[in-house]
Motif scaffolding. Structure first.
Motif, mmCIF file in Angstrom:
data_model
loop_
_atom_site.group_PDB
_atom_site.id
_atom_site.type_symbol
_atom_site.label_atom_id
_atom_site.label_comp_id
_atom_site.label_asym_id
_atom_site.label_seq_id
_atom_site.Cartn_x
_atom_site.Cartn_y
_atom_site.Cartn_z
ATOM 1 N N HIS A 272 0.814 -1.215 0.000
ATOM 2 C CA HIS A 272 0.000 0.000 0.000
ATOM 3 C C HIS A 272 0.852 1.271 0.000
ATOM 4 N N LEU A 274 3.349 2.162 2.016
ATOM 5 C CA LEU A 274 3.665 2.683 3.341
ATOM 6 C C LEU A 274 4.958 2.056 3.851
ATOM 7 N N TYR A 279 5.883 2.587 10.409
ATOM 8 C CA TYR A 279 4.736 2.017 11.121
ATOM 9 C C TYR A 279 5.151 1.512 12.499
ATOM 10 N N THR A 423 -4.834 1.967 9.498
ATOM 11 C CA THR A 423 -3.838 2.660 8.684
ATOM 12 C C THR A 423 -3.986 2.283 7.210
ATOM 13 N N LYS A 427 -5.402 4.667 4.153
ATOM 14 C CA LYS A 427 -4.594 4.868 2.952
ATOM 15 C C LYS A 427 -5.395 4.542 1.694
ATOM 16 N N LEU A 432 -5.646 9.151 4.769
ATOM 17 C CA LEU A 432 -4.469 9.075 5.632
ATOM 18 C C LEU A 432 -3.621 10.325 5.463
ATOM 19 N N ASP A 433 -3.199 10.910 6.568
ATOM 20 C CA ASP A 433 -2.290 12.059 6.520
ATOM 21 C C ASP A 433 -0.880 11.519 6.295
ATOM 22 N N GLN A 434 -0.480 11.478 5.038
ATOM 23 C CA GLN A 434 0.799 10.877 4.674
ATOM 24 C C GLN A 434 1.978 11.627 5.275
ATOM 25 N N SER A 435 1.835 12.939 5.446
ATOM 26 C CA SER A 435 2.952 13.721 6.005
ATOM 27 C C SER A 435 3.220 13.326 7.456
ATOM 28 N N TYR A 437 2.541 10.334 8.714
ATOM 29 C CA TYR A 437 3.076 8.970 8.673
ATOM 30 C C TYR A 437 4.550 8.970 8.267
ATOM 31 N N ASP A 438 4.909 9.802 7.311
ATOM 32 C CA ASP A 438 6.252 9.731 6.720
ATOM 33 C C ASP A 438 7.305 10.550 7.441
#
Length: 458
Positions: A272, A274, A279, A423, A427, A432-435, A437-438
């Motif tokens: 996905h 991620l 994680y 999660t 996604k 999902l707030d990718q910022s 997560y990353d």
């Protein structure tokens, strides 16, 4: 989270190592192991267990009892609040079905791994335990009990049981998590249907949930002490001899848990788009506490907090998916464990399993996982599986000796899955707030002490 907030948190100085909650828990694991070995070497006294075993047992059991005391009201307020939050999502129905679908998909993968390991390792044939250890469990599960158990006997989900001994009769009260779950869902839906008239009730529920979270935070602060007691008592009571007798069985369970946690989950995340490392960095506070507490429900506020703040899942969705997962999503207790255990019992008693029995194991694990209900231990789920297959329930007695040791790993995997599914679904649905997560700085700078992760989301 704004860049300014991120910078402020990134510049926040870290305290001494001994103030770090994770370090305290790891140190407690070492101390608990050492004290357990010392207590076992001391041996029993004429009156029974020695003072060190009694102290360790009291410290651990008191912590578990505190968690159990707060669980009923925690489930009720969290589920009602989560259902109320769903009205803030435009695609709520789709999110619900996607969540349930991924619960089933990951459970299916886990149970298939459990079956494969049971057939490859053959723990029931490679064991030193004897039939003398076989005994029927005090708690059993059946499909009829599971279905009738969904019907609340009272609004509080309380159950009374009477025990008759030589000294007389004693009555104790316990709660049925499934019944509390059903009542909570019904109340939450009813509140939404009532509309504006239910707003004061929902506001009170949210405020009450914050109070419960604060109480839970006080309990969580006792985790290092509880860790010493729980692990130390397990080592003192069971020892390495008992573990060695069921060595292949324990190895099969932990290999299965490791495959799910370190191979299956990272693969799903990678598919996905991620980063698996991000994680585990984000979910670690919840996974760590689950390992110690052996309670998915007790870990629920921490899981919800890290799912939102560390993994970027919207609060409205996380507050629904995590409480639901804490009571129904059990890849460790309801998939890996019953699959390997059922095969162990069949092999031990010389009972041949066919394709029909293996399909039944899959069915029970995917559909019946709610029977585990997020409490410590998975005896009910195991007996449900054995009774469905027609296997001797006495086989449970063979496995109870090392259950606490296995339950730590099972619960950690349970909670990891409870954070993983929201999660992935977030996604897939583009919410999902990718910022969050990353961004490594945000994850590293977040205060992952219980005072932060146990605080209710605003």
């Amino acid at each position: 989270m704004s860049s300014t907030t991120s910078q402020v948190r990134a510049r926040k100085p870290k305290g001494p190592l001994y103030t770090n909650f994770g370090f305290q828990v790891l140190l407690a694991l070492v101390v608990g192991l050492l004290l357990g070995l010392i207590a076992r070497q001391m041996g029993p006294t004429d009156a029974g267990a020695n003072w060190l075993v009694q102290t360790l047992s009291t410290a651990g059991s008191s912590f578990v009892q505190l968690l159990r005391a707060i669980v009923p009201v925690l489930i009720f307020t969290a589920i009602v609040a989560s259902i109320a939050n769903l009205r803030e999502l435009n695609n709520a129905a789709r999110l619900v079905w996607q969540t349930l679908l991924w619960f089933a998909i990951t459970a299916l993968i886990a149970v298939l791994i459990g079956i494969a390991l049971g057939l490859i390792i053959q723990p029931g044939l490679n064991t030193a335990v004897t039939e003398a250890a076989a005994r029927a469990p005090s708690r059993t599960g059946s499909w009829l009990d599971f279905l009738t158990g969904l019907i609340p006997s009272n609004v509080l989900g309380l159950q009374a049981s009477t025990r008759i001994t030589d000294g007389g009769a004693s009555t104790s009260l316990s709660f049925n998590v499934l019944q509390i779950l059903v009542v909570s869902i019904a109340v939450g839906i009813a509140a939404l249907k009532v509309g504006d008239a239910a707003k004061p009730f929902l506001d009170f529920n949210r405020a009450f949930l914050k109070v419960i979270h604060k109480l839970l935070w006080w309990i969580i602060r006792l985790t290092p002490i509880a860790t010493v007691g729980l692990l130390g008592n397990a080592v003192a009571v069971y020892g390495w001899d008992t573990l060695a007798q069921l060595g292949w069985y324990a190895a099969a369970i932990y290999i299965g848990l490791a495959i799910v946690l370190l191979i299956v989950y990272p693969t799903l995340l990678t598919v996905h788009g991620l980063n698996p490392i991000r994680y585990f960095q984000g979910a670690w506070p919840a996974i760590q506490f689950a390992f110690v507490s052996r309670s998915s429900v007790g870990t629920m506020p921490i899981t919800e907090r890290v799912t939102e703040k560390n993994l970027g899942v919207p609060r409205e969705y996380a507050s629904f998916a995590v409480p639901l997962g804490a009571t129904t999503k059990m890849d460790g207790c309801a998939s890996i464990y019953p699959a390997i255990s059922a095969i162990f019992v069949a092999q031990f008693f010389g009972i041949q399993l066919g394709m029909q029995e293996y399909l039944l194991i899959v069915f029970v694990s995917v559909i019946g996982s709610a029977a585990t209900a997020g409490l410590t231990g998975a005896t009910v789920m195991l007996t449900l599986t054995l009774s469905t297959l027609g296997l001797p329930l006495e086989g449970v007695g063979l496995l109870l000796a090392i259950d606490p040791i296995l339950d730590m790993g099972r619960t950690a995997v349970n909670v990891a899955g409870q954070a993983l599914v929201p999660t992935i679904v977030a996604k897939r649905q583009g919410i999902l707030d990718q910022s969050v997560y990353d961004t490594v700085e945000q994850i590293e700078a977040l205060d992952t002490s219980p005072s932060a992760v146990a605080a209710p989301a605003q």
